[in-house]
Design a protein around this motif. Structure first.
Motif, PDB file in Angstrom:
ATOM      1  N   LEU A   1       0.869  -1.183   0.000  1.00 50.43           N
ATOM      2  CA  LEU A   1       0.000   0.000   0.000  1.00 50.43           C
ATOM      3  C   LEU A   1       0.901   1.225   0.000  1.00 50.43           C
ATOM      4  N   ASP A   2       0.794   2.034  -1.050  1.00 49.08           N
ATOM      5  CA  ASP A   2       1.642   3.222  -1.161  1.00 49.08           C
ATOM      6  C   ASP A   2       0.794   4.462  -1.373  1.00 49.08           C
ATOM      7  N   LEU A   3       1.171   5.540  -0.733  1.00 51.39           N
ATOM      8  CA  LEU A   3       0.538   6.831  -0.988  1.00 51.39           C
ATOM      9  C   LEU A   3       1.602   7.787  -1.496  1.00 51.39           C
ATOM     10  N   SER A   4       1.271   8.537  -2.530  1.00 50.32           N
ATOM     11  CA  SER A   4       2.254   9.513  -2.999  1.00 50.32           C
ATOM     12  C   SER A   4       1.542  10.699  -3.625  1.00 50.32           C
ATOM     13  N   ASN A   5       2.268  11.796  -3.714  1.00 49.05           N
ATOM     14  CA  ASN A   5       1.726  12.970  -4.383  1.00 49.05           C
ATOM     15  C   ASN A   5       1.753  12.730  -5.876  1.00 49.05           C
ATOM     16  N   TYR A   6       0.656  13.080  -6.532  1.00 52.57           N
ATOM     17  CA  TYR A   6       0.573  12.901  -7.977  1.00 52.57           C
ATOM     18  C   TYR A   6       1.294  14.069  -8.648  1.00 52.57           C
ATOM     19  N   PRO A   7       2.055  13.774  -9.712  1.00 51.19           N
ATOM     20  CA  PRO A   7       2.830  14.865 -10.339  1.00 51.19           C
ATOM     21  C   PRO A   7       1.979  16.087 -10.694  1.00 51.19           C
ATOM     22  N   GLU A   8       0.756  15.848 -11.178  1.00 56.93           N
ATOM     23  CA  GLU A   8      -0.074  16.996 -11.591  1.00 56.93           C
ATOM     24  C   GLU A   8      -0.943  17.514 -10.452  1.00 56.93           C
ATOM     25  N   GLY A   9      -0.612  17.151  -9.224  1.00 57.04           N
ATOM     26  CA  GLY A   9      -1.402  17.601  -8.083  1.00 57.04           C
ATOM     27  C   GLY A   9      -2.326  16.498  -7.585  1.00 57.04           C
TER      28      GLY A   9
ATOM     29  N   ALA B   1      -3.338   6.834  -3.942  1.00 56.40           N
ATOM     30  CA  ALA B   1      -3.079   5.686  -3.073  1.00 56.40           C
ATOM     31  C   ALA B   1      -3.157   4.440  -3.941  1.00 56.40           C
ATOM     32  N   SER B   2      -2.152   3.578  -3.853  1.00 58.14           N
ATOM     33  CA  SER B   2      -2.150   2.360  -4.662  1.00 58.14           C
ATOM     34  C   SER B   2      -2.018   1.162  -3.746  1.00 58.14           C
ATOM     35  N   ILE B   3      -2.953   0.243  -3.948  1.00 58.62           N
ATOM     36  CA  ILE B   3      -2.916  -0.963  -3.140  1.00 58.62           C
ATOM     37  C   ILE B   3      -2.764  -2.118  -4.115  1.00 58.62           C
TER      38      ILE B   3
END
Lengths: 246, 366
Positions: free
Chosen positions: B343-351, B355-357
């Motif tokens: 499970l990863d959370l990150s800022n999206y390049p375009e804002g 969250a990816s599981i």
């Protein structure tokens, strides 16, 4: 005519209040707003008699909006909230009333009756503003008018405050903002940790004081780091000296 | 020092090996017992017979434990396990006879004695059969011990998984039925029913379905993705009514993803975060996207289901930390899939925040 504004970030919640307020003959809805900042602007611009204020909102919460208002001129506040056990304490202290969502028409009319009562007897107003300030603590941030909108400034950025009739000039390093507030009320909001009165119509940020030069009759000339020079009145010297350890 | 392979001295088979060595020694003692009290026979002779067995068995057992081959080969199916280990039978039995009798003859020759025993033609088959029977018994005991240990371990893992699920359900109930959500939804219904009874009815029904789903989800650990997505849709529809016009929700579910089992209520807290930070704390019109894809995993060996939940309107700050919902999701994924899920959370390049599981399509470890 009682002028009311409705502030809630959920449209159906606003709709319900506006419909019921609209069916009252002595009440006019002066506007509806979906966030705290635009509500604060509207209150300053339109001076409504009563504000139905949601507590949980994006940006500024209902309590933060209340804390930024001026005690003497604040409209009556009716807080509307879904569930805020600890905020209820604050409502009890100062708000005219609060509505817990969901509420029915009878409960709404009771709140309106209290609004009418308070408006008829302004001397019995207890301030929701003071209660909100107490609840969220001393305000480190101040909303000031800038251009068409409002700007949030950190109270540490303020060098000094100068009263001018019903207005206060708020001076920072590179700007001066004009606020329609009394100096007393503003100092009450900002707390007395950082600011000290130097005469009847001015206060300075203690951290910004550069030096003092004695004048006649116990007055002093007070110099700020920015180079601004102000007069320190004899009446306020003892307070300043005790606060600065001098 | 972290060594992936446990030291042989910590093998769960050590007690069994010790027992087995003692048993062989006893057998050897009994076999040579009749010679011990014979005054015509010097003491070192029976002692040599016994020690030759004890030492050989001890050395053999040490090698057995060091090789860890019993621990490496899967216990299921038992037939395969036994066949696999019976391949060693000729070497074990033959080696036993050669080493024991070689050693005895060597010692006797050196000490000037004469080691007498049955003729080779009778002795070798007898000793081979004996060694074979004992090896089979040994295998049986090893299998029994390992099975017992595995059952116990599985019980512990299962208990862990169940505990994580129960915790997730509690957190889910607390989180999803956060009082704010519940009361605000009820207020929405209260408002809508004055102007649009059908819409009010729809929100109320969604709320009912959501309540039922979260109360009933305790009975199963995994559900098909479709069922989990239905829960998300109920939640999203209610939120769209509340924040009418302020949020656009898109669904992109890949063909073939719907039936894949996922842990019950694993996605709900993530969508809730998306609304909480992306929509409830902003004033503009924001969007939420839920996408499910099926693809190859990083090592290209397994099939992996990945669900992305994207929201505009918020940014992860430096030093942000998991809340209860995310902590719980991670805990459950680890309990069910080990390192195979993430499970990863990150800022999206375009804002915005994505969250990816991701989890393996073929089954949980427990």
């Amino acid at each position: 005519m009682i002028r009311a504004i409705v502030v809630d970030d959920e449209e159906p919640a606003r709709g319900k209040l506006i419909r019921w307020l609209g069916s009252e003959t002595d009440i006019a809805v002066a506007g509806e707003y979906a966030d705290g900042l635009s509500a604060l602007q509207a209150i300053g611009r339109d001076s409504p008699d009563v504000v139905f204020l949601d507590v949980q909102m994006p940006g500024l919460s209902g309590l933060q909006v209340a804390a930024q208002l001026e005690v003497a001129t604040s409209p009556l506040l009716v807080f509307v909230t879904a569930y805020d056990a600890h905020a209820l304490a604050a409502f009890d202290l100062g708000a005219v009333d609060y509505l817990l969502k969901p509420y029915d028409e009878e409960r709404f009319r009771r709140a309106l009756d209290r609004v009418r009562e308070r408006l008829a007897a302004p001397e019995h107003r207890r301030s929701a503003v003071l209660a909100a300030r107490r609840h969220i603590g001393v305000s480190e941030r101040l909303l000031v008018p800038a251009g068409d909108g409002l700007r949030m400034i950190d109270s540490a950025q303020i060098h000094c405050l100068e009263a001018d009739d019903n207005y206060v000039h708020v001076h920072t390093a590179d700007h001066s903002y004009l606020l329609r507030r009394t100096l007393r009320d503003l100092l009450q909001q900002l707390g007395d940790q950082r600011f000290v009165r130097i005469h009847k119509s001015a206060a300075v940020n203690i951290a910004e004081i550069d030096g003092l030069t004695p004048l006649f009759k116990g007055d002093y000339e007070l110099r700020l780091r920015s180079g601004r020079v102000l007069r320190l009145s004899r009446r306020f010297t003892s307070e300043l000296f005790s606060r600065t350890g001098g | 020092m972290a060594d992936a392979r446990p030291s042989w001295s910590r093998s769960p088979l050590v007690p069994l090996a010790a027992l087995w060595g003692t048993l062989w020694t006893l057998v050897a003692i009994i076999e040579s017992a009749y010679t011990i009290h014979d005054p015509a026979i010097p003491r070192w002779q029976p002692l040599t017979l016994i020690l030759s067995v004890t030492v050989t068995i001890a050395v053999w057992l040490t090698f057995e434990l060091r090789s860890a081959r019993y621990l490496r080969f899967p216990l299921e199916p038992p037939r395969a396990w036994f066949l696999h280990h019976l391949r060693w039978l000729p070497i074990v039995a033959g080696g036993y006879v050669v080493i024991i009798f070689g050693a005895r003859h060597a010692v006797f020759a050196m000490a000037g004695g004469n080691y007498r025993h049955l003729p080779w033609a009778a002795l070798v088959p007898f000793e081979l059969v004996k060694a074979a029977i004992f090896y089979c018994l040994w295998l049986g005991l090893v299998f029994g011990t390992l099975s017992m240990l595995k059952t116990r371990e599985q019980g512990a893992t299962l208990a862990l998984v169940q505990k994580a699920l129960v915790e997730a359900q509690l957190a889910q109930l607390q989180a999803q039925l956060r009082p704010h959500f519940l009361f605000n939804t009820l207020n929405t219904v209260s408002s809508l029913m004055q102007v649009d009874v059908a819409r009010a009815d729809r929100v109320l029904t969604r709320l009912g379905d959501l309540l039922r789903a979260s109360l009933g989800a305790g009975s199963t650990m995994t559900v098909p993705l479709e069922q989990e997505l239905n829960l998300l849709r109920l939640y999203a529809e209610i939120m769209q009514e509340r924040f009418s016009g302020r949020v656009q929700v898109d669904w992109q579910i890949a063909d073939g993803a719907s039936g894949i089992p996922v842990p019950a209520m694993i996605l709900q807290p993530i969508l809730e975060n998306a609304f909480r930070y992306g929509i409830e704390q902003t004033t503009g019109v924001e969007s939420i996207r839920v996408a499910a894809t099926v693809g190859r995993g990083q090592r290209m060996v397994s099939t992996v289901l990945t669900v992305h939940i994207y929201n505009s309107g918020s940014t992860l700050r430096d030093g942000w930390r998991d809340g209860i919902g995310l902590t719980n999701c991670r805990g459950r994924l680890r309990a069910l899939y080990g390192d195979a899920a993430g499970l990863d959370l990150s800022n999206y390049p375009e804002g915005g925040v994505i969250a990816s599981i991701s989890l393996p399509v073929h089954g949980a470890v427990a």
